[in-house]
Design a protein around this motif. Structure first.
Motif, PDB file in Angstrom:
ATOM      1  N   ILE A   1      -3.767   9.741   3.790  1.00  8.08           N
ATOM      2  CA  ILE A   1      -4.372   8.413   3.821  1.00  8.08           C
ATOM      3  C   ILE A   1      -5.702   8.508   4.561  1.00  8.08           C
ATOM      4  O   ILE A   1      -5.897   9.425   5.367  1.00  8.08           O
TER       5      ILE A   1
ATOM      6  N   ASN B   1       0.849  -1.195   0.000  1.00 11.89           N
ATOM      7  CA  ASN B   1       0.000   0.000   0.000  1.00 11.89           C
ATOM      8  C   ASN B   1       0.884   1.245   0.000  1.00 11.89           C
ATOM      9  O   ASN B   1       0.934   1.992   0.977  1.00 11.89           O
TER      10      ASN B   1
ATOM     11  N   ASP C   1      -3.599  -1.185   6.840  1.00 11.13           N
ATOM     12  CA  ASP C   1      -5.035  -1.063   6.570  1.00 11.13           C
ATOM     13  C   ASP C   1      -5.406   0.412   6.446  1.00 11.13           C
ATOM     14  O   ASP C   1      -5.975   1.012   7.370  1.00 11.13           O
ATOM     15  N   TYR C   2      -5.053   0.999   5.316  1.00 11.22           N
ATOM     16  CA  TYR C   2      -5.381   2.385   5.043  1.00 11.22           C
ATOM     17  C   TYR C   2      -5.540   2.542   3.530  1.00 11.22           C
ATOM     18  O   TYR C   2      -5.100   1.675   2.759  1.00 11.22           O
ATOM     19  N   ILE C   3      -6.146   3.638   3.150  1.00  5.54           N
ATOM     20  CA  ILE C   3      -6.336   3.916   1.722  1.00  5.54           C
ATOM     21  C   ILE C   3      -5.503   5.142   1.364  1.00  5.54           C
ATOM     22  O   ILE C   3      -5.629   6.186   2.004  1.00  5.54           O
TER      23      ILE C   3
ATOM     24  N   LYS D   1     -14.686   7.750   8.533  1.00  3.81           N
ATOM     25  CA  LYS D   1     -13.532   7.784   7.617  1.00  3.81           C
ATOM     26  C   LYS D   1     -12.705   9.001   7.997  1.00  3.81           C
ATOM     27  O   LYS D   1     -13.127  10.144   7.755  1.00  3.81           O
TER      28      LYS D   1
END
Lengths: 161, 193
Positions: free
Chosen positions: B156, B63, B143-145, B173
């Motif tokens: 993120i 990621n 576990d992040y976008i 979020k």
């Protein structure tokens, strides 16, 4: 210690005339030229990265920090040849962290993120870069964010401090 | 380069697992005056501002930002052979006291959203602690976008689960900025829907 061209320095004294220009004790800079004891210094504005002020100042008011690597010399030579060396004060800080602001213009560079003229947001850093502030714009109808982008200070108006 | 870092695969590739450290020469890892000075000078030296913003930042190998960011990119990516443990997630209390529940932002919808969930400004310390705790764990798990990257840094999004006093458990979020050496700072406690 004798100072040299391209030394990084700190201002070790507070001067009223410099403080009025935003330059305070502790401000960092780089020596661009030296004539006898007078140093021509490009001070960095830590509140507006990219902003600077060029001042002549006696070397006794400067503390040595470190010397710039030789490979950086051409870039500084280029700045001396092409930069605005008459600029002798920092830009005043226009906005502060958590100021409520509104986008005053309609521009593609903001619109591509969904941010249009009239959008309101919050300043989210205590400094800016190239006079562009980090702003989080919110949809006031839903409370959810539209985008967080860098916006030029000239494109913003203050809503609430 | 520390004992736990080694140069990774050639440009354009990345490890299949583990963590990486982004690196741009001349930019100190530690946040502070020296790093700010180097980033300030980076423009004079014609370095990419996005790259210098990433230097010193850790990412999960699964990621991470696109590498390289652009043609002729000077950045290197080091693999980190040891599990990173010193992650610090920081959410300023003012994100709640001055922003979410701040008087000047009463009408931006966020206060209303939090109040509908049963939270008020008195819950600021609890909310801050919970966001920090969960964000740290999620980041460690990769576990992040990844969001927007610019000269301010890499954003993120991290999902935070909260126990609402009035409703069922909710997912917020939240928006964070990746800082150097395993640090994160909260940009917004309530970002996208």
């Amino acid at each position: 210690m004798k100072l040299k061209i391209y030394d990084d320095i700190y201002l070790n004294t507070e001067f009223e005339n410099l403080s009025q220009k935003g330059i305070h004790k502790g401000c960092s800079g780089i020596i661009l030229d030296i004539k006898a004891d007078e140093c021509f210094v490009r001070f960095r504005n830590h509140l507006n990265r990219g902003d600077y002020a060029c001042i002549n100042i006696n070397s006794k008011f400067l503390d040595f920090d470190e010397h710039q690597p030789k490979e950086h010399y051409p870039a500084w030579e280029h700045f001396k040849a092409t930069g605005d060396l008459e600029k002798d004060s920092f830009k005043p800080q226009k906005f502060f962290e958590y100021d409520c602001v509104e986008l005053a213009v309609e521009k593609d560079k903001y619109a591509k993120f969904g941010v249009h003229k009239g959008a309101k947001g919050a300043i989210m850093e205590d400094f800016c870069i190239d006079s562009e502030y980090y702003v989080i714009f919110t949809d006031y109808n839903t409370g959810y964010d539209i985008a967080d982008i860098a916006v030029h200070e000239d494109d913003l108006i203050l809503v609430k401090k | 380069m520390s004992l736990f870092e080694k140069i990774v695969l050639p440009i354009g590739t990345k490890p299949k697992s583990g963590w990486i450290k982004w690196y741009h020469s001349g930019i100190p890892d530690e946040e502070g005056e020296k790093r700010k000075q180097a980033q300030d000078d980076a423009k004079i030296l014609k370095h990419c501002e996005n790259c210098t913003a990433l230097s010193g930042c850790y990412f999960s190998a699964k990621n991470m930002p696109l590498y390289p960011l652009h043609p002729h990119c000077d950045c290197l990516v080091f693999s980190i052979s040891k599990q990173i443990s010193k992650v610090v997630a920081t959410c300023a209390l003012e994100k709640f006291t001055d922003y979410i529940f701040g008087e000047k932002y009463q009408n931006n919808g966020k206060t209303r959203l939090f109040k509908e969930l049963g939270f008020t400004v008195k819950d600021s310390n609890y909310l801050k602690s919970e966001l920090e705790r969960q964000a740290k764990q999620k980041y460690l798990n990769g576990d992040y976008i990844l969001g927007h990257l610019n000269k301010y840094g890499q954003r993120i999004t991290i999902d935070i689960k909260l126990k609402s006093p009035l409703k069922n458990d909710i997912i917020l979020k939240t928006g964070w900025m990746i800082r150097t050496l395993g640090c994160l700072t909260c940009n917004t406690p309530l970002g996208d829907r």
